[in-house]
Design a protein around this motif. Structure first.
Motif, mmCIF file in Angstrom:
data_model
loop_
_atom_site.group_PDB
_atom_site.id
_atom_site.type_symbol
_atom_site.label_atom_id
_atom_site.label_comp_id
_atom_site.label_asym_id
_atom_site.label_seq_id
_atom_site.Cartn_x
_atom_site.Cartn_y
_atom_site.Cartn_z
ATOM 1 N N LYS A 86 0.838 -1.207 0.000
ATOM 2 C CA LYS A 86 0.000 0.000 0.000
ATOM 3 C C LYS A 86 0.870 1.253 0.000
ATOM 4 O O LYS A 86 0.598 2.202 -0.742
ATOM 5 N N THR A 87 1.924 1.248 0.815
ATOM 6 C CA THR A 87 2.826 2.395 0.885
ATOM 7 C C THR A 87 3.528 2.630 -0.448
ATOM 8 O O THR A 87 3.577 3.761 -0.944
ATOM 9 N N SER A 88 4.050 1.561 -1.046
ATOM 10 C CA SER A 88 4.755 1.724 -2.326
ATOM 11 C C SER A 88 3.802 2.167 -3.420
ATOM 12 O O SER A 88 4.155 3.020 -4.253
ATOM 13 N N THR A 89 2.590 1.644 -3.425
ATOM 14 C CA THR A 89 1.602 2.060 -4.424
ATOM 15 C C THR A 89 1.232 3.524 -4.233
ATOM 16 O O THR A 89 1.123 4.278 -5.213
ATOM 17 N N GLU A 90 1.071 3.941 -2.991
ATOM 18 C CA GLU A 90 0.734 5.341 -2.699
ATOM 19 C C GLU A 90 1.865 6.271 -3.136
ATOM 20 O O GLU A 90 1.609 7.324 -3.735
ATOM 21 N N HIS A 91 3.122 5.881 -2.862
ATOM 22 C CA HIS A 91 4.260 6.701 -3.290
ATOM 23 C C HIS A 91 4.317 6.794 -4.819
ATOM 24 O O HIS A 91 4.565 7.873 -5.366
ATOM 25 N N GLY A 92 4.094 5.670 -5.479
ATOM 26 C CA GLY A 92 4.074 5.673 -6.939
ATOM 27 C C GLY A 92 2.985 6.580 -7.481
ATOM 28 O O GLY A 92 3.197 7.336 -8.450
ATOM 29 N N PHE A 93 1.840 6.536 -6.879
ATOM 30 C CA PHE A 93 0.722 7.395 -7.302
ATOM 31 C C PHE A 93 1.065 8.868 -7.100
ATOM 32 O O PHE A 93 0.823 9.703 -7.987
ATOM 33 N N GLN A 94 1.631 9.198 -5.933
ATOM 34 C CA GLN A 94 2.000 10.591 -5.654
ATOM 35 C C GLN A 94 3.061 11.078 -6.646
ATOM 36 O O GLN A 94 2.991 12.218 -7.124
#
Length: 155
Positions: free
Chosen positions: A95-103
């Motif tokens: 979830k954290t890596s996906t959120e960083h990628g999205f940002q």
């Protein structure tokens, strides 16, 4: 499952004694002297034949089996708990890596979007300026042409 023939025969003998004891108990009424003496006689037979040790072995084996089952159950529960914790950790990392990628993508497109808007505004202003220059350059010719056609009368 029996380990050897003597254990099997002892087990079978114990089962026969217990079932005969139960059948005698059903015939005798509780509280009567007859019931008491029959009970004492059955217990005496079991102790006299040396089967008491066999019963104790069976009880010990049953307790050991129960301990093994309990240990396995405890180990299974511990492993399930560990697997759940590992899964939750993995989910949080994903979830954290996906959120960083999205940002990161959002910042990249937002930055480009601002640059694109400025570029488009500049191009639009240039086009408008070109059209104004072209209109002012040819407006005199257009006015002259219109006056010529309006004032000329054809018969």
């Amino acid at each position: 499952m029996c380990m050897n023939m003597s254990t099997c025969s002892k087990t079978l003998h114990h089962q026969n004694l217990i079932s005969s004891s139960l059948s005698l108990q059903s015939l005798a009424k509780p509280g009567s002297l007859r019931f008491f003496f029959k009970q004492k006689k059955e217990v005496g037979k079991m102790e006299a034949s040396g089967n008491h040790g066999g019963i104790q072995q069976l009880l010990a084996a049953e307790q050991e089996a129960q301990q093994i089952v309990n240990a396995a159950r405890t180990a299974k529960m511990a492993r399930l708990k560990q697997a759940k914790e590992e899964a939750e950790t993995e989910i949080a990392e994903h979830k954290t890596s996906t959120e960083h990628g999205f940002q990161r993508k959002l910042e990249e497109t937002s930055g480009d979007s601002g640059a694109n808007v400025k570029r488009l505004e500049q191009e639009t202003d240039e086009k408008i300026e070109q059209l104004k220059n072209e209109a002012s350059r040819i407006s005199r010719d257009v006015v002259d042409m219109l006056l010529k056609h309006v004032t000329t009368v054809n018969n």
